[in-house]
Design an enzyme around this catalytic site. Structure first.
Site, PDB file in Angstrom:
ATOM      1  N   HIS A 172      26.914  41.858  42.532  1.00 18.56           N
ATOM      2  CA  HIS A 172      28.054  41.798  41.618  1.00 18.56           C
ATOM      3  C   HIS A 172      28.235  43.095  40.815  1.00 18.56           C
ATOM      4  O   HIS A 172      29.128  43.887  41.100  1.00 18.56           O
ATOM      5  CB  HIS A 172      27.877  40.616  40.647  1.00 18.56           C
ATOM      6  CG  HIS A 172      27.892  39.270  41.320  1.00 18.56           C
ATOM      7  ND1 HIS A 172      28.952  38.802  42.065  1.00 18.56           N
ATOM      8  CD2 HIS A 172      26.959  38.297  41.352  1.00 18.56           C
ATOM      9  CE1 HIS A 172      28.682  37.603  42.522  1.00 18.56           C
ATOM     10  NE2 HIS A 172      27.479  37.259  42.112  1.00 18.56           N
TER      11      HIS A 172
HETATM   12  O1  RIB Z   1      29.164  36.568  37.734  1.00 19.00           O
HETATM   13  C1  RIB Z   1      28.283  37.658  37.891  1.00 19.00           C
HETATM   14  C2  RIB Z   1      27.978  38.288  36.568  1.00 19.00           C
HETATM   15  O2  RIB Z   1      27.259  37.382  35.750  1.00 19.00           O
HETATM   16  C3  RIB Z   1      27.055  39.528  36.687  1.00 19.00           C
HETATM   17  O3  RIB Z   1      27.401  40.449  35.689  1.00 19.00           O
HETATM   18  C4  RIB Z   1      25.685  38.986  36.419  1.00 19.00           C
HETATM   19  O4  RIB Z   1      24.804  39.966  35.851  1.00 19.00           O
HETATM   20  C5  RIB Z   1      25.989  37.920  35.410  1.00 19.00           C
HETATM   21  O5  RIB Z   1      26.068  38.557  34.137  1.00 19.00           O
END
Ligand code: RIB
Ligand code: CA
Length: 314
Positions: free
Chosen positions: A239
């Site tokens: 992500h």
């Molecule tokens: O949905 C993914 C996000 O949520 C990323 O930033 C992960 O680190 C969590 O914070």
């Protein structure tokens, strides 16, 4: 070198961003601010300090907001493990020497925006609480922000709820405030990050570096790969590093202009993001939404950079 400010809620994928950009010769991280998100502010700050210390980076870390703008924190240690940084074996060591700066993150980011000659690029990989407070306190400084590149939201389903991605769900008012601040925004939502998959083979490549800290990072990654199934590691969306990778390799991504908005009300859809692309409806676009990535290239280049960063501190 492009000046970057990182705002993060350090869990594993935020840690990968620190390694990726901290090791790059193309960007200069002038400061890192921490925020409650994956876990408490104490833990996101400790995890950030440990990452900066163990990768050997001399980057100031500032404690930010301990609570969202308009709700109680909703952290996800249950999913990620203790302190938001679960492991299959070796834990991320507590920072041995590094401590946060005395100045709080909001003041530090305001001071940095006042002092910078060139507009500052901000990479946000957690809930946007700190940035929202800066925008509320100093709207005059928004012109000193070149762009906010952020991991959050989704052009489609959520992950924390079926409607909302975690970072936006954790502080929807913060994202709404940043959208309304009129800053150039580039959104890397789940629709994009799910195209960039890190795999068990990448964990093997990292472990092969052979250092103790490489073993730690590989154990943290193996836990990340078990988020969906605790018994079996499987490919997982990368992500935050998808947004960070854009700063180094924009040619690997396609973005589309549109109108971004976030749902603040309701019980089922609070935190959902909506992207309007229909030409007749977007007379004033407010964001660029990442829609496509050369996912394998992005994942392989990110892992390769993390390996180089690990070798540099062996
Ligand atoms: O949905 C993914 C996000 O949520 C990323 O930033 C992960 O680190 C969590 O914070
Ligand atoms: Ca994050």
């Amino acid at each position: 070198m492009r000046k970057i400010w990182m705002d993060c809620d350090t869990g594993f994928d935020d840690l990968v961003c620190i390694a990726l950009l901290g090791h790059s010769s193309e960007v200069d991280i002038v400061g890192i601010s921490t925020v409650v998100g994956n876990t408490s502010l104490d833990w996101t700050t400790s995890n950030t300090l440990s990452a900066v210390e163990n990768f050997g980076f001399d980057i100031p870390v500032y404690r930010g907001c301990a609570k969202p703008l308009a709700q109680e924190p909703c952290t996800i240690e249950g999913l990620l493990g203790a302190g938001g940084m679960g492991t299959i074996n070796r834990p991320l060591p507590a920072p041995a020497k590094r401590t946060p700066e005395q100045e709080n993150a909001v003041s530090a980011l305001i001071r940095t925006l006042e002092e910078t000659e060139e507009p500052l690029t901000i990479l946000a990989t957690g809930p946007m609480t700190n940035l929202a407070v800066v925008a509320i306190l100093r709207p005059d400084l928004m012109e000193k922000i070149a762009e906010v590149v952020f991991m959050g939201g989704s052009y489609g389903f959520g992950n924390h709820t079926t409607a909302a991605e975690f970072n936006t769900f954790a502080d929807p008012e913060a994202l709404d405030t940043v959208i309304r601040a009129g800053i150039p925004l580039k959104m890397f939502g789940l629709n994009l990050t799910n195209q960039v998959q890190i795999t068990p083979e990448h964990a093997d490549q990292i472990r092969a570096v052979g250092s103790e800290f490489a073993e730690v990072v590989a154990d943290l990654l193996e836990k990340y790969l078990r988020i969906r199934d605790p018994e079996k590691s499987q490919p997982m969306a990368l992500h935050d590093p998808s947004a960070a990778a854009y700063l180094l390799w924009p040619e690997l991504f396609e973005l589309q202009e549109g109108i971004l908005s976030v749902e603040l009300h309701g019980t089922k859809a609070r935190g959902a993001t909506f992207c309007e692309f229909r030409p007749k409806r977007i007379d004033t676009p407010n964001a660029k939404i990442a829609m496509r990535a050369k996912g394998d290239d992005v994942a392989n280049r990110v892992v390769s950079q993390v390996i180089d960063a690990l070798k540099a501190v062996q």
